[in-house]
Structures are given as structure tokens and as C-alpha cells.
Design a protein around this motif. Sequence first.
Motif, PDB file in Angstrom:
ATOM      1  N   PRO A   3      67.795  28.725  54.958  1.00  0.00           N
ATOM      2  CA  PRO A   3      66.913  28.192  55.998  1.00  0.00           C
ATOM      3  C   PRO A   3      65.518  28.785  55.951  1.00  0.00           C
ATOM      4  N   ARG A   4      64.570  27.998  56.423  1.00  0.00           N
ATOM      5  CA  ARG A   4      63.183  28.446  56.441  1.00  0.00           C
ATOM      6  C   ARG A   4      63.005  29.658  57.346  1.00  0.00           C
ATOM      7  N   TRP A   5      63.752  29.692  58.469  1.00  0.00           N
ATOM      8  CA  TRP A   5      63.564  30.799  59.395  1.00  0.00           C
ATOM      9  C   TRP A   5      63.905  32.146  58.760  1.00  0.00           C
ATOM     10  N   LEU A   6      64.822  32.157  57.813  1.00  0.00           N
ATOM     11  CA  LEU A   6      65.170  33.404  57.142  1.00  0.00           C
ATOM     12  C   LEU A   6      64.018  33.883  56.271  1.00  0.00           C
ATOM     13  N   ASP A   7      63.368  32.970  55.576  1.00  0.00           N
ATOM     14  CA  ASP A   7      62.185  33.336  54.797  1.00  0.00           C
ATOM     15  C   ASP A   7      61.059  33.828  55.719  1.00  0.00           C
ATOM     16  N   GLU A   8      60.906  33.158  56.867  1.00  0.00           N
ATOM     17  CA  GLU A   8      59.861  33.559  57.811  1.00  0.00           C
ATOM     18  C   GLU A   8      60.135  34.948  58.382  1.00  0.00           C
ATOM     19  N   ALA A   9      61.398  35.247  58.629  1.00  0.00           N
ATOM     20  CA  ALA A   9      61.743  36.571  59.147  1.00  0.00           C
ATOM     21  C   ALA A   9      61.458  37.656  58.107  1.00  0.00           C
ATOM     22  N   GLU A  10      61.833  37.407  56.857  1.00  0.00           N
ATOM     23  CA  GLU A  10      61.545  38.383  55.802  1.00  0.00           C
ATOM     24  C   GLU A  10      60.041  38.588  55.658  1.00  0.00           C
ATOM     25  N   ALA A  11      59.279  37.495  55.729  1.00  0.00           N
ATOM     26  CA  ALA A  11      57.824  37.593  55.590  1.00  0.00           C
ATOM     27  C   ALA A  11      57.215  38.373  56.751  1.00  0.00           C
ATOM     28  N   VAL A  15      74.465  30.760  53.027  1.00  0.00           N
ATOM     29  CA  VAL A  15      74.428  30.061  51.745  1.00  0.00           C
ATOM     30  C   VAL A  15      75.775  30.141  51.022  1.00  0.00           C
ATOM     31  N   THR A  16      76.267  31.361  50.841  1.00  0.00           N
ATOM     32  CA  THR A  16      77.529  31.525  50.115  1.00  0.00           C
ATOM     33  C   THR A  16      78.728  31.138  50.981  1.00  0.00           C
ATOM     34  N   GLY A  17      78.753  31.645  52.224  1.00  0.00           N
ATOM     35  CA  GLY A  17      79.900  31.401  53.089  1.00  0.00           C
ATOM     36  C   GLY A  17      79.972  29.991  53.629  1.00  0.00           C
ATOM     37  N   CYS A  18      78.866  29.525  54.245  1.00  0.00           N
ATOM     38  CA  CYS A  18      78.869  28.215  54.895  1.00  0.00           C
ATOM     39  C   CYS A  18      78.419  27.083  53.976  1.00  0.00           C
ATOM     40  N   LEU A  77      75.415  36.194  64.428  1.00  0.00           N
ATOM     41  CA  LEU A  77      75.744  35.210  63.405  1.00  0.00           C
ATOM     42  C   LEU A  77      75.913  33.824  64.006  1.00  0.00           C
ATOM     43  N   THR A  78      76.371  33.769  65.254  1.00  0.00           N
ATOM     44  CA  THR A  78      76.429  32.482  65.953  1.00  0.00           C
ATOM     45  C   THR A  78      75.045  31.871  66.031  1.00  0.00           C
ATOM     46  N   GLU A  79      74.070  32.674  66.437  1.00  0.00           N
ATOM     47  CA  GLU A  79      72.698  32.162  66.548  1.00  0.00           C
ATOM     48  C   GLU A  79      72.163  31.746  65.183  1.00  0.00           C
ATOM     49  N   ALA A  80      72.493  32.516  64.154  1.00  0.00           N
ATOM     50  CA  ALA A  80      72.008  32.205  62.809  1.00  0.00           C
ATOM     51  C   ALA A  80      72.556  30.868  62.321  1.00  0.00           C
ATOM     52  N   VAL A  81      73.846  30.632  62.517  1.00  0.00           N
ATOM     53  CA  VAL A  81      74.436  29.366  62.090  1.00  0.00           C
ATOM     54  C   VAL A  81      73.893  28.225  62.945  1.00  0.00           C
ATOM     55  N   ALA A  82      73.790  28.447  64.256  1.00  0.00           N
ATOM     56  CA  ALA A  82      73.313  27.399  65.162  1.00  0.00           C
ATOM     57  C   ALA A  82      71.890  26.981  64.841  1.00  0.00           C
ATOM     58  N   ALA A  83      71.080  27.926  64.360  1.00  0.00           N
ATOM     59  CA  ALA A  83      69.696  27.608  64.011  1.00  0.00           C
ATOM     60  C   ALA A  83      69.604  26.860  62.686  1.00  0.00           C
ATOM     61  N   THR A  84      70.699  26.831  61.938  1.00  0.00           N
ATOM     62  CA  THR A  84      70.688  26.239  60.602  1.00  0.00           C
ATOM     63  C   THR A  84      71.512  24.951  60.540  1.00  0.00           C
ATOM     64  N   ALA A  97      70.273  40.301  53.438  1.00  0.00           N
ATOM     65  CA  ALA A  97      71.230  39.971  52.384  1.00  0.00           C
ATOM     66  C   ALA A  97      72.493  39.339  52.967  1.00  0.00           C
ATOM     67  N   GLU A  98      72.972  39.874  54.081  1.00  0.00           N
ATOM     68  CA  GLU A  98      74.194  39.348  54.677  1.00  0.00           C
ATOM     69  C   GLU A  98      73.967  37.978  55.320  1.00  0.00           C
ATOM     70  N   LEU A  99      72.804  37.754  55.902  1.00  0.00           N
ATOM     71  CA  LEU A  99      72.511  36.435  56.449  1.00  0.00           C
ATOM     72  C   LEU A  99      72.501  35.387  55.342  1.00  0.00           C
ATOM     73  N   HIS A 100      71.942  35.724  54.189  1.00  0.00           N
ATOM     74  CA  HIS A 100      71.970  34.806  53.047  1.00  0.00           C
ATOM     75  C   HIS A 100      73.413  34.555  52.623  1.00  0.00           C
ATOM     76  N   ARG A 101      74.222  35.611  52.576  1.00  0.00           N
ATOM     77  CA  ARG A 101      75.623  35.470  52.158  1.00  0.00           C
ATOM     78  C   ARG A 101      76.405  34.595  53.138  1.00  0.00           C
ATOM     79  N   VAL A 102      76.184  34.803  54.423  1.00  0.00           N
ATOM     80  CA  VAL A 102      76.894  34.024  55.437  1.00  0.00           C
ATOM     81  C   VAL A 102      76.518  32.549  55.355  1.00  0.00           C
TER      82      VAL A 102
END
Length: 237
Positions: free
Chosen positions: A110-118, A102-105, A11-18, A95-100
Motif C-alpha cells: 500500500p501507498r500508506w506504508l511507503d508514505e510512513a517509511e518516507a 503482501v506475503t500474508g494477505c 494490524l487490524t487498522e493496517a489491513v482495513a486501510a488496505t 518489515a512485518e507490515l510488508h510481510r502481513v
Amino acid sequence: MERVVSLVPSLTEAVAATAPGLLVGVTDWCSHPAGLAATRIGGTKNPDTAAVLALRPDLVLANEEENRAPDLAVLHEAGIEVLVTGIRTLDQAFAELHRVLVTGCGLARPRWLDEAEAAWAALPPPSREPRRAIVPIWRRPWMVLGRDTFAGDLLARLGIRNVYADHADRYPRIPLDELNAAGAELVVLPDEPYRFTAADGPEAFPGLPAALVDGRYLTWYGPSLAAAPAALRAALR
């Protein structure tokens, strides 16, 4: 949110990338991205809760598996908002990355989340019957992936059937002789949490092909998920 403490490397990496400016505190195990400018507050299992409180976070990010309930309770009791994630499948990770984020922070998705899902949606189905594999995560004693794990779900999508996927425990301790007699066709050796290498791990499974994989692609849920399908497929060949 203006001040976030992350107790989970993924989650640190996810927030840092965003929005890296949000992070004011991270664990000693938060290794990505390198050179992160945030206060280190101890390990995931033994965070310095006083240090966390001293940072006056608006939000603390945690995970039900990586962090201990008593530590999170200290933060709750001090009036800190703690977002606890539960991630045991790839779909839960997204789902949890979106929650962290978008909802949490309060960030834009982020675009990278869409790219990962794709990237995972584009993964072709396995071209053959699933290969039976054992997936050690520790030695001395030997421990393997069992039921209901994020890494196990990723491997299943890549055509790997975990021999111990139906075990009662999520990370069972299995004697080495039993592992070698389990009927596996492959041993998958990640480099974390135990750092398996070509010289440390494969020799314990004579005659069994070994796939050394980057643990960040197998066990982290964040920006690395975009490259994980291709990287893991290459390693599992």
C-alpha cells in the motif's frame, strides 16, 4: 486470502486501510477505523477461539507480545494459518507490515506504508543532546517502558533517551519514589494502555515537565506511522 481475523489492533487498522473487505473478525480493542464491519471475537489476551474458528478464516494475524501462545496453539491445532509478528523497533514494524499485507494477505504494497517509511526517513536528527525521560504505561502499580520496545525505539529517534532502556525487564514495575529520583528531565505520558491525562499522571511527578502523547502514535504500527513523527515531535516539545 479471502477471510482474515486480526487479533492485533494495529494490524487490524493496517489491513482495513488496505483491503477492509478481508477482515471477518477483530478484537474488542480494534478501535480503528471506527465502524469496522467485522465480528468481535473478544480481547487480545482472551479471544474466543471457538468464535474465531467459526469464522473459517484463511489467516489469523497475531503478535508475540499482544497475544497468548496457548490461544494461538488452539488455532494452529485446528489447522488455521497463524502469522505471528514480532515488532520491537520501527524497522521491524515496516518489515512485518510488508510481510502481513503482501506475503500474508497477498495484497499489493500500500501507498500508506511507503508514505510512513518516507515520513520517518525525513525526520531531522535531534538538534540537542537526548533528553532523559521516564515513560510510564501504567499506575497502581507504576510500570514504565524498559528495554527493547517499539515505543522506546520511536522515542530514541525523536531525541528522547529512556532512563530504563537498559533495564532487565521490558516493562518493569518501579516504585514512584524511584521514578522521581531517576534523574529524568521529562516524563512522557501516553493515553494507552493506561489513560494518562492532564489531571491524572503529571501530578505524581512534581517539578518534572510532562508530555502527554497520543498512544496510537507511540505504540501502534500501521497507517498512523505516517503522521506519528510530526505528532510526537509536537507533543514532546
